[in-house]
Design an enzyme around this catalytic site. Structure first.
Site, mmCIF file in Angstrom:
data_model
loop_
_atom_site.group_PDB
_atom_site.id
_atom_site.type_symbol
_atom_site.label_atom_id
_atom_site.label_comp_id
_atom_site.label_asym_id
_atom_site.label_seq_id
_atom_site.Cartn_x
_atom_site.Cartn_y
_atom_site.Cartn_z
ATOM 1 N N ASP A 1 37.711 42.145 45.653
ATOM 2 C CA ASP A 1 39.218 42.061 46.187
ATOM 3 C C ASP A 1 39.312 41.604 47.608
ATOM 4 O O ASP A 1 38.495 42.097 48.492
ATOM 5 C CB ASP A 1 39.834 43.506 45.834
ATOM 6 C CG ASP A 1 41.203 43.409 45.919
ATOM 7 O OD1 ASP A 1 41.948 43.429 44.598
ATOM 8 O OD2 ASP A 1 42.073 42.865 47.021
ATOM 9 N N ASN B 1 46.938 47.948 36.616
ATOM 10 C CA ASN B 1 48.226 48.117 36.844
ATOM 11 C C ASN B 1 48.743 47.013 35.897
ATOM 12 O O ASN B 1 48.535 45.959 35.628
ATOM 13 C CB ASN B 1 48.577 47.439 38.194
ATOM 14 C CG ASN B 1 47.874 48.502 39.228
ATOM 15 O OD1 ASN B 1 47.974 49.724 39.221
ATOM 16 N ND2 ASN B 1 47.548 47.990 40.599
ATOM 17 N N GLU C 1 50.814 42.914 40.555
ATOM 18 C CA GLU C 1 51.268 41.788 41.529
ATOM 19 C C GLU C 1 50.673 40.387 40.884
ATOM 20 O O GLU C 1 51.334 39.459 40.853
ATOM 21 C CB GLU C 1 50.883 41.928 42.855
ATOM 22 C CG GLU C 1 51.338 43.257 43.543
ATOM 23 C CD GLU C 1 51.081 43.386 44.924
ATOM 24 O OE1 GLU C 1 50.294 42.681 45.606
ATOM 25 O OE2 GLU C 1 51.482 44.448 45.568
ATOM 26 N N HIS D 1 43.795 42.327 34.910
ATOM 27 C CA HIS D 1 42.686 42.734 35.624
ATOM 28 C C HIS D 1 42.202 44.098 35.811
ATOM 29 O O HIS D 1 43.239 44.964 35.779
ATOM 30 C CB HIS D 1 42.654 42.133 36.959
ATOM 31 C CG HIS D 1 43.944 42.441 37.971
ATOM 32 N ND1 HIS D 1 44.975 41.790 37.442
ATOM 33 C CD2 HIS D 1 44.056 43.527 38.571
ATOM 34 C CE1 HIS D 1 45.900 42.357 38.199
ATOM 35 N NE2 HIS D 1 45.578 43.195 38.968
HETATM 36 P P1 AMP Z 1 47.713 43.980 41.117
HETATM 37 O O1 AMP Z 1 48.544 44.858 42.096
HETATM 38 O O2 AMP Z 1 46.960 45.063 40.183
HETATM 39 O O3 AMP Z 1 48.248 43.076 40.432
HETATM 40 O O4 AMP Z 1 46.526 43.694 42.041
HETATM 41 C C1 AMP Z 1 45.904 42.423 42.493
HETATM 42 C C2 AMP Z 1 44.893 42.277 43.640
HETATM 43 O O5 AMP Z 1 44.226 40.993 43.501
HETATM 44 C C3 AMP Z 1 45.195 42.948 44.910
HETATM 45 O O6 AMP Z 1 44.432 44.039 45.032
HETATM 46 C C4 AMP Z 1 44.995 41.697 45.618
HETATM 47 O O7 AMP Z 1 44.381 42.298 46.941
HETATM 48 C C5 AMP Z 1 43.756 41.009 44.921
HETATM 49 N N1 AMP Z 1 44.035 39.577 45.252
HETATM 50 C C6 AMP Z 1 44.992 38.900 45.392
HETATM 51 N N2 AMP Z 1 44.526 37.522 45.609
HETATM 52 C C7 AMP Z 1 43.244 37.502 45.681
HETATM 53 C C8 AMP Z 1 42.225 36.508 45.908
HETATM 54 N N3 AMP Z 1 42.393 35.227 46.233
HETATM 55 N N4 AMP Z 1 40.671 37.071 45.814
HETATM 56 C C9 AMP Z 1 40.651 38.387 45.601
HETATM 57 N N5 AMP Z 1 41.314 39.483 45.329
HETATM 58 C C10 AMP Z 1 42.766 38.762 45.479
#
Ligand code: AMP
Ligand code: ZN
Length: 123
Positions: free
Chosen positions: A37, A97, A105, A110
């Site tokens: 992440d 999530n 988000e 994932h």
């Molecule tokens: P969620 O809120 O469960 O959708 O989490 C999305 C996660 O993706 C967050 O913890 C972000 O920090 C991570 N994230 C977003 N863009 C990237 C990226 N380019 N590389 C790695 N992690 C990412």
């Protein structure tokens, strides 16, 4: 309703799988990609994703049981390799999530694998 698709050009995680956006890879096979992440909450913070664009856990059906089972089965080994201490003193957190109320988000399914010695930034 959003459909399960092979790849979505505007999806950041599909673009990571395609190598169009850089990522720090932790594991890859034919169906699964695992990377660090970008904003870790804890010493270990990996994201496990199917290469298939499934928007969230809400679109998962019986046809995905094998894929999700393989993702889950990778977790103990990844946790150990990346520095989570052994259960039960150590351990880790697995988070998925789902949707706005679930705090999702990025709309590509994932699982967050979070662990390592505390304190953590969150949680
Ligand atoms: P969620 O809120 O469960 O959708 O989490 C999305 C996660 O993706 C967050 O913890 C972000 O920090 C991570 N994230 C977003 N863009 C990237 C990226 N380019 N590389 C790695 N992690 C990412
Ligand atoms: Zn995607």
């Amino acid at each position: 309703m959003t459909q399960v698709q092979q790849s979505q050009p505007n999806c950041i995680f599909c673009r990571i799988v395609a190598g169009q956006i850089p990522s720090k890879k932790a594991y890859e096979d034919e169906h699964i990609y695992v990377f660090h992440d970008i904003h870790p909450w804890a010493p270990v913070h990996l994201l496990l994703i199917p290469k298939l664009h499934i928007p969230s856990m809400a679109q998962v059906g019986p046809e995905h049981a094998g894929l999700l089972g393989r993702m889950m089965a990778l977790v103990p080994g990844l946790a150990e390799q990346h520095g989570c201490r052994p259960y039960p003193e150590g351990g880790f957190r697995l988070v998925c999530n789902t949707g706005a109320d679930g705090g999702q988000e990025v709309h590509h399914l994932h699982m967050h694998l979070i662990g390592g010695p505390r304190p953590w930034l969150k949680g």
